[in-house]
Structure formats: structure tokens, C-alpha cells
Design a protein around this motif. Structure first.
Motif, short mmCIF file in Angstrom:
data_model
loop_
_atom_site.label_atom_id
_atom_site.label_comp_id
_atom_site.label_asym_id
_atom_site.label_seq_id
_atom_site.Cartn_x
_atom_site.Cartn_y
_atom_site.Cartn_z
N ARG A 62 1.35 29.91 28.05
CA ARG A 62 2.61 30.36 27.49
C ARG A 62 2.94 31.75 28.01
NH1 ARG A 62 3.26 25.87 26.70
NH2 ARG A 62 3.60 24.71 24.77
N PHE A 63 4.15 32.21 27.71
CA PHE A 63 4.59 33.52 28.15
C PHE A 63 5.02 34.36 26.95
CE2 PHE A 63 4.66 31.43 32.14
CZ PHE A 63 4.75 32.39 33.15
N SER A 64 4.82 35.67 27.08
CA SER A 64 5.47 36.63 26.20
C SER A 64 6.66 37.20 26.96
CB SER A 64 4.51 37.77 25.82
OG SER A 64 3.44 37.29 25.04
N GLN A 65 7.70 37.58 26.22
CA GLN A 65 8.87 38.14 26.87
C GLN A 65 9.17 39.51 26.28
OE1 GLN A 65 12.38 35.66 26.92
NE2 GLN A 65 13.48 37.02 28.30
N CYS A 66 9.46 40.43 27.17
CA CYS A 66 9.82 41.79 26.80
C CYS A 66 11.34 41.91 26.86
CB CYS A 66 9.15 42.77 27.76
SG CYS A 66 9.35 44.49 27.35
N LEU A 67 11.96 42.25 25.73
CA LEU A 67 13.42 42.24 25.61
C LEU A 67 13.99 43.65 25.61
CD1 LEU A 67 13.92 39.61 22.76
CD2 LEU A 67 13.94 39.22 25.23
N SER A 68 15.12 43.82 26.26
CA SER A 68 15.89 45.06 26.20
C SER A 68 16.87 45.00 25.03
CB SER A 68 16.66 45.28 27.50
OG SER A 68 15.79 45.51 28.58
N THR A 69 17.16 46.16 24.46
CA THR A 69 18.12 46.24 23.35
C THR A 69 19.30 47.15 23.66
OG1 THR A 69 16.76 47.98 22.35
CG2 THR A 69 16.43 45.73 21.55
N GLN A 70 19.20 47.91 24.75
CA GLN A 70 20.29 48.80 25.14
C GLN A 70 20.41 48.78 26.66
OE1 GLN A 70 18.82 52.52 23.37
NE2 GLN A 70 20.38 52.36 21.77
N VAL A 71 21.58 49.14 27.15
CA VAL A 71 21.75 49.42 28.57
C VAL A 71 21.36 50.88 28.76
CG1 VAL A 71 23.30 49.46 30.55
CG2 VAL A 71 23.66 47.77 28.72
N GLY A 72 20.21 51.11 29.40
CA GLY A 72 19.69 52.47 29.50
C GLY A 72 19.03 52.89 28.20
N CYS A 73 18.79 54.20 28.08
CA CYS A 73 18.14 54.72 26.88
C CYS A 73 18.46 56.21 26.76
CB CYS A 73 16.62 54.53 26.97
SG CYS A 73 15.73 55.08 25.48
N ALA A 74 18.66 56.64 25.52
CA ALA A 74 19.01 58.04 25.25
C ALA A 74 17.81 58.92 24.98
CB ALA A 74 19.96 58.10 24.05
N PHE A 99 14.61 29.78 33.06
CA PHE A 99 13.95 30.14 34.32
C PHE A 99 12.58 29.48 34.39
CE2 PHE A 99 11.09 32.78 36.81
CZ PHE A 99 11.79 32.96 37.98
N LEU A 100 11.82 29.55 33.29
CA LEU A 100 10.48 28.98 33.28
C LEU A 100 10.53 27.45 33.31
CD1 LEU A 100 8.79 31.36 30.69
CD2 LEU A 100 8.43 31.32 33.17
N LEU A 101 11.45 26.86 32.55
CA LEU A 101 11.56 25.40 32.56
C LEU A 101 11.94 24.89 33.95
CD1 LEU A 101 13.39 24.77 29.15
CD2 LEU A 101 11.01 24.23 29.70
N ASP A 102 12.82 25.60 34.64
CA ASP A 102 13.21 25.21 35.99
C ASP A 102 12.04 25.29 36.97
OD1 ASP A 102 15.77 24.73 35.14
OD2 ASP A 102 16.62 26.59 35.95
N LYS A 103 11.06 26.14 36.64
CA LYS A 103 9.87 26.26 37.49
C LYS A 103 8.77 25.29 37.06
CE LYS A 103 8.33 30.29 38.74
NZ LYS A 103 8.44 30.18 40.22
N GLY A 104 9.07 24.45 36.06
CA GLY A 104 8.11 23.46 35.62
C GLY A 104 7.13 23.96 34.58
N VAL A 105 7.41 25.13 33.97
CA VAL A 105 6.55 25.65 32.90
C VAL A 105 7.07 25.11 31.58
CG1 VAL A 105 5.64 27.71 31.78
CG2 VAL A 105 6.15 27.75 34.22
N GLY A 106 6.28 24.24 30.94
CA GLY A 106 6.74 23.60 29.72
C GLY A 106 7.67 22.44 30.04
N GLY A 107 8.09 21.74 29.00
CA GLY A 107 8.98 20.60 29.19
C GLY A 107 10.18 20.69 28.28
#
Length: 349
Positions: free
Chosen positions: A100-112, A144-152
Motif C-alpha cells: 500500500r501507499f501513504s500519501q502526503c497532501l498539500s493544504t496551501q499553494v506555498g507557505c507563509a 495514478f496508482l490504479l493505472d500502474k496496476g497497483v490495487g484493483g
């Protein structure tokens, strides 16, 4: 037109019942198409009539972030540079662990926040992300992962864990952060449990108290220094909140049995990696309520810091153990593609 991905379940219900004049059972159908099945075209919603699909298409959109660039590491880490509807660029990272994968998410464009060691901080702050742009990263990453065959397509999602640790300071986009956390666990949607979501933050007491009351996610505190003085040198804006105030807030953060607050500690060579710093860190944290992730800094071109010696990193970890602090050296992933957020966007610009 409104992007339906920006609507919480309750807001989607209002859209269906009030705007579309449809029965409530349509809400679950539509929510499932959006989040579980990942449909982007109303015409593909086959259990809804043609007239209803055309009506929705006339007043709403389903807008995903677009992939502008992909980098794949030898270790399986994938970094996606995403382009938003207004042309702004953000990054999200897919990190492999077993099947499985973990995903790192952004919450802002840039950072202050402007932390001295962070590439995103050098880019400055542009705007907050909407809920649909935050969770849209999960939709893009999953496809992206499903298109690469990761998971179904009919099995569990290849994305198992989410960390709000990408570009931006999540607690400075608190409303959309909470809306996304509220949306994640619904079974007919992304179905990602609160137990598998973590919010990385430099630490703002008022917002942390609000997050604690929701019980939607645990925080990971980007500490990186054991004293107020050192934190002010490398994280000047974060250090506007005194460390003693932050620690008092965390002491009051509600935890369930066996839960702990995570502290992220980036080891910068010759800056914050001495055994004396380890002693100060052990004295600062409550060893019964926290665990410490130690991260060895990867030297980056144009940045004024160097990587710590590996032996020093291990000695730092053992010193924390000696004090009874639970500590781990976090595995470095994606070093060959500069997986830390901000680098790919900076290169692109």
C-alpha cells in the motif's frame, strides 16, 4: 459553476434536494460517483437519468487537479506536480509501504511560515486550497496508482494512510482542513479512517484545541529544535508561539488509549543534532504522551544546511531512548527525486 468536490456530504445533500429538487437517495449515489468511483463526467453516472445528468452539467463541475509532472524514485516513491484550475502548482507525494501507499497532501499553494530549511517556505504563500483541491490529490494519486496496476478497481484503495505534510501549514487553512477530514471516512466515499490520517503542523495552540475537540486526526508537531532560542533561529515565524505555551497546549490535547502525539525532528548537521540537544529534547517532551520521529536532513543545493553524520543520528536516537523517550529514525524515501515538497515546483518555475 460550483465544483462538487468542494462540498461536504451535508452541502451535497442541500445541492441535491434544494437546487436539483431530487430525492435524498440521490445524495449517496452522487457522493459515491464522486469519491468512491472517481467519476469526472456526469454522463458516466449511469444510475441517474439523462435529464438529471444534463442539468448537473449545466450548473456544476467535477474538477480534479491535473498532473503537470511526474517523478518516480528507485525506491518506488512518486512525486506529482499538480496544476490547479487557476494554473497554480502544488505537490503531492506517494510513499510505498509493503503493498500500500501513504500519501502526503498539500493544504496551501506555498507557505507563509518561512522555515529556513524548507523549500516551500522559500516560495512564499499564494493561497489556501479548497477542500476539493486537498482531497482531489487523493483522487489523482489513487488513479495514478490504479493505472500502474497497483490495487484493483473493486478492491481496497492502494492509498492506505494520509499525512497532511505537503506544501503549506494545515492549521492556517483550518476550515478546509476540517472539511476534508470530515469527508474522508465516509464508507461510500474515500473510506479512509481518522486513525490513518495525521496533520503535520508547526503548532498553533488555538487551532490545535479546535482540532482536538473534533477528534478527526492526531497532530504531528514540526518541532525541529529543543529550545525557544534555537527554534527562533531556524523557524522564526513558528517560534512566535513560545515553546512553553505550545507544550502546555499539547499536554491538554485529548488522546484515546494508546494514542500519542508525534514530534517531527529534522536533524541538521551541526545545528540541532548534538547529544546536548537530545538531552534538552527529552526534558522538553512528555515521554508518556509522545513519540519522536527523527529525520536526517538531505543536503539541498542553495540551502545553508548540511546533512548530519549517520553515527550522530543514531547516537541522538539512543540518547532519547536512554531518557525513556520513544524515538525512531524515519526511513528516508525519494532522495533521488528530491521528494521534500517545494523542490519540484521550484525547479519547474
Amino acid at each position: 459553476m460550483i465544483n462538487l468536490l468542494d462540498l461536504t456530504y451535508d452541502e451535497l445533500e442541500a445541492f441535491v434536494v434544494e437546487d436539483l429538487k431530487q430525492p435524498r437517495f440521490r445524495v449517496d449515489q452522487l457522493f459515491q460517483w464522486l469519491w468512491q468511483k472517481g467519476v469526472r463526467d456526469f454522463s458516466d453516472m449511469t444510475n441517474m437519468g439523462k435529464a438529471l445528468r444534463e442539468k448537473m452539467a449545466g450548473i456544476a463541475t467535477i474538477t480534479w487537479p491535473g498532473i503537470a509532472k511526474v517523478q518516480e524514485s528507485r525506491d518506488g516513491t512518486v512525486k506529482l506536480l499538480l496544476r490547479l484550475h487557476d494554473g497554480k502548482l502544488i505537490e503531492t507525494v506517494l510513499i510505498p509501504f509493503k503493498d500500500r501507499f501513504s500519501q502526503c497532501l498539500s493544504t496551501q499553494v506555498g507557505c507563509a511560515m518561512g522555515c529556513k530549511f524548507c523549500n516551500t517556505g522559500l516560495l512564499g504563500f499564494e493561497r489556501n486550497l479548497t477542500m476539493g483541491e486537498i482531497l482531489g490529490q487523493v483522487l489523482v494519486g489513487r488513479k495514478f496508482l490504479l493505472d500502474k496496476g497497483v490495487g484493483g478497481p473493486d478492491g481496497p484503495s492502494p492509498i492506505r494512510n494520509l499525512v497532511y505534510m505537503g506544501m503549506g501549514e494545515p492549521l492556517l487553512n483550518l476550515d478546509n482542513l476540517l472539511r476534508s477530514l470530515e469527508t474522508l471516512p465516509r464508507e461510500n466515499g474515500l473510506s479512509i479512517s481518522w486513525r490513518r490520517s495525521m496533520v503535520s503542523t508547526v503548532g498553533f495552540p488555538e487551532q490545535l484545541r479546535i482540532l482536538g475537540k473534533t477528534e478527526l486526526a492526531l497532530p504531528a508537531i514540526s518541532l525541529h529544535a529543543p529550545t525557544q532560542e534555537l527554534r527562533a533561529q531556524i523557524m522564526p515565524k513558528a517560534a512566535r508561539v513560545p515553546l512553553d505555551e505550545l507544550m502546555q497546549c499539547l499536554a491538554e490535547f485529548p488522546l484515546r488509549p494508546r494514542e500519542r502525539i508525534t514530534f517531527e525532528y529534522l536533524l541538521l548537521g551541526g545545528v540541532n543534532d548534538s547529544l546536548n540537544h537530545a538531552d534538552q529534547l527529552a526534558k522538553l517532551v512528555d515521554k508518556n504522551r509522545v513519540k519522536v520521529n527523527l529525520i536526517a536532513y538531505n543536503a539541498t543545493e542553495g540551502m545553508p544546511f548540511s546533512a548530519p553524520d549517520r553515527d550522530q543520528v543514531e547516537a541522538f536516537e539512543k540518547r532519547l531512548w536512554h531518557h525513556g523517550v520513544t524515538a525512531f529514525i524515519r526511513r528516508s524515501m525519494g532522495a533521488d527525486i528530491k521528494a521534500a515538497c517545494g523542490q519540484l515546483k521550484a525547479d519547474e518555475q
